[in-house]
Design a protein around this motif. Structure first.
Motif, mmCIF file in Angstrom:
data_model
loop_
_atom_site.group_PDB
_atom_site.id
_atom_site.type_symbol
_atom_site.label_atom_id
_atom_site.label_comp_id
_atom_site.label_asym_id
_atom_site.label_seq_id
_atom_site.Cartn_x
_atom_site.Cartn_y
_atom_site.Cartn_z
ATOM 1 N N GLU A 197 -24.083 -68.743 10.172
ATOM 2 C CA GLU A 197 -25.240 -67.870 10.344
ATOM 3 C C GLU A 197 -25.289 -66.778 9.279
ATOM 4 O O GLU A 197 -26.362 -66.421 8.784
ATOM 5 C CB GLU A 197 -25.203 -67.241 11.749
ATOM 6 C CG GLU A 197 -26.531 -66.744 12.248
ATOM 7 C CD GLU A 197 -27.595 -67.822 12.375
ATOM 8 O OE1 GLU A 197 -28.784 -67.485 12.183
ATOM 9 O OE2 GLU A 197 -27.254 -68.994 12.655
ATOM 10 N N TRP A 219 -19.765 -70.318 13.885
ATOM 11 C CA TRP A 219 -21.135 -69.795 14.016
ATOM 12 C C TRP A 219 -21.334 -68.595 13.090
ATOM 13 O O TRP A 219 -22.356 -68.496 12.410
ATOM 14 C CB TRP A 219 -21.402 -69.375 15.462
ATOM 15 C CG TRP A 219 -22.800 -68.863 15.677
ATOM 16 C CD1 TRP A 219 -23.901 -69.588 16.021
ATOM 17 C CD2 TRP A 219 -23.252 -67.500 15.548
ATOM 18 N NE1 TRP A 219 -25.016 -68.776 16.115
ATOM 19 C CE2 TRP A 219 -24.650 -67.492 15.825
ATOM 20 C CE3 TRP A 219 -22.627 -66.302 15.224
ATOM 21 C CZ2 TRP A 219 -25.412 -66.316 15.789
ATOM 22 C CZ3 TRP A 219 -23.391 -65.129 15.185
ATOM 23 C CH2 TRP A 219 -24.764 -65.143 15.463
ATOM 24 N N TYR A 270 -24.772 -63.224 19.445
ATOM 25 C CA TYR A 270 -24.085 -64.465 19.801
ATOM 26 C C TYR A 270 -23.635 -64.443 21.268
ATOM 27 O O TYR A 270 -23.839 -65.408 22.009
ATOM 28 C CB TYR A 270 -22.878 -64.652 18.883
ATOM 29 C CG TYR A 270 -22.010 -65.841 19.205
ATOM 30 C CD1 TYR A 270 -22.307 -67.103 18.696
ATOM 31 C CD2 TYR A 270 -20.871 -65.704 20.008
ATOM 32 C CE1 TYR A 270 -21.492 -68.203 18.979
ATOM 33 C CE2 TYR A 270 -20.064 -66.785 20.300
ATOM 34 C CZ TYR A 270 -20.379 -68.036 19.789
ATOM 35 O OH TYR A 270 -19.572 -69.115 20.081
#
Length: 389
Positions: A287, A283, A50
């Motif tokens: 994810e 995120w 990330y």
């Protein structure tokens, strides 16, 4: 010039290799803390992905991660870290799952004069009497756990059950200190320690019941446990007969799933995927659900947090020079799935919020387990400085 050319060509691969930034991740991937280690590694790698936009590069330099298994054994942890610094020539290291192993690793960081980011070990000694200037901790400490729990215990009587090793002993010591530090009027009346791999809790639980049953209300039995939690077995002994409520510390999701029968029970936790509201956590949750069909766990978030500290430090220091890293990291702020954290300059402990939870009565799916009572900000956790820097 012709004579120099072969020498220059021969040295070229060495110069190229020197451009790589190397990070060691040491975790107890075999042994009792295996689930924690696997989560830490998953979170660490997702965090690097990330934070580097999938490139695994920092300031144009390739990032190489070397993963080592210390089996949660102090002698192996010490050896693995020495190998990482000495043979692998890593710029910075992260580890480990066991507090005992992490404590054994601290002098190695000082010997090699290399930074060690401690994640997820929580023993207070790591940033207290065993600390040195090369040690930074992204994980919360036992005292931060204790302070968070203490904010929910304003009066009454408390008994503690913990494991008979560094983590458990530190946690109870911290819990007692935390009650005093937060001004709680709750009194600790008993504490019991069971073997780390105990499966029968009848004797220590009954001793705690007997110690608590005639003491002022509310009566709370606080459980601090790493690994398979004894909550269910102690609940089967019906502590409510004595007016005793159970207060479990936070745990990994597979354990939390077994607590559905105890709806309304409250405790405190380092991280639960649905509590923080920020882009990084969004995120991570999305994810992780996509890849693993399950939300990220508390040690996944911890690994991600360590990755953020490492990337931020390497970016800020402009590379792996130890003195520059320490200068960059003292007081450094960095984003995490829990929100913004910072390394306190005095002892390099990451200051961070904690969460007061309640087990949900109506759980909509297998991962809908906890509801947030409130986020406990770092400002309400008066963590003492004990490293005598």
């Amino acid at each position: 010039m012709k004579k120099l050319l072969p020498i220059v060509l021969a040295l070229a691969p060495l110069f190229a290799a020197a451009q790589d930034l190397k990070v060691a991740l040491i975790a107890g991937k075999t042994g009792i803390l295996e689930p924690y280690a696997k989560e830490t590694e998953t979170g660490f790698m997702m965090g690097l992905e990330y934070l580097t936009g999938g490139k695994m590069e920092i300031n144009g330099r390739k990032l190489k991660v070397i993963v080592k298994d210390d089996q949660s054994k102090p002698d192996l942890g010490r050896a693995m870290l020495a190998e990482a610094y000495g043979d692998d020539k890593v710029d910075i290291a992260v580890g480990t799952s066991s507090s005992g192993s992490a404590i054994a690793m601290l002098p190695v960081a000082a010997e090699y004069k290399k930074v060690l980011v401690v994640e997820p070990a929580v023993a207070d000694a790591i940033t207290a009497e065993k600390w040195n200037r090369y040690v930074f901790r992204t994980a919360r400490s036992s005292m931060q756990d204790g302070l968070a729990a203490a904010t929910t215990l304003k009066s009454g009587s408390v008994g503690f059950l913990a494991q008979d090793y560094a983590f458990g002993k530190d946690a109870i010591k911290a819990g007692k200190e935390a009650l005093a530090a937060t001004g709680s009027k709750a009194k600790v009346v008993a504490e019991e320690y069971a073997p780390q791999n105990a499966t029968d809790f009848t004797a220590p639980a009954q001793r705690l019941f007997d110690a608590l049953k005639d003491k002022p209300q509310p009566r709370v039995l606080a459980i601090v446990w790493a690994g398979p939690n004894p909550l269910n077995k102690i609940a089967d002994m019906k502590p409510e007969r004595y007016g005793i409520a159970l207060a479990p510390g936070g745990n990994i999701l597979p354990v939390l799933k077994t607590w559905k029968a105890y709806a309304g029970t409250e405790g405190t936790i380092y991280y639960y995927y649905d509590f923080p509201k920020n882009n990084m956590n969004d995120w991570l949750v999305a994810e992780h659900m996509k890849r693993f069909k399950a939300p990220p766990d508390m040690f996944t978030a911890g690994g991600f947090t360590a990755a953020s500290a490492v990337v931020t430090a390497l970016q800020k220091a402009g590379g792996g020079n130890t003195d520059k890293l320490i200068a960059a990291m003292e007081g450094m702020e960095f984003d995490t799935p829990k929100g913004r954290m910072n390394f306190r300059k005095e002892d390099h402990q990451a200051m961070q919020p904690m969460y007061h939870f309640r087990i949900k009565k109506d759980q909509k799916n297998e991962w809908d387990l906890l509801e947030l009572v409130r986020e406990i900000p770092a400002s309400e956790l008066p963590l003492p400085i004990k490293n005598k820097r």
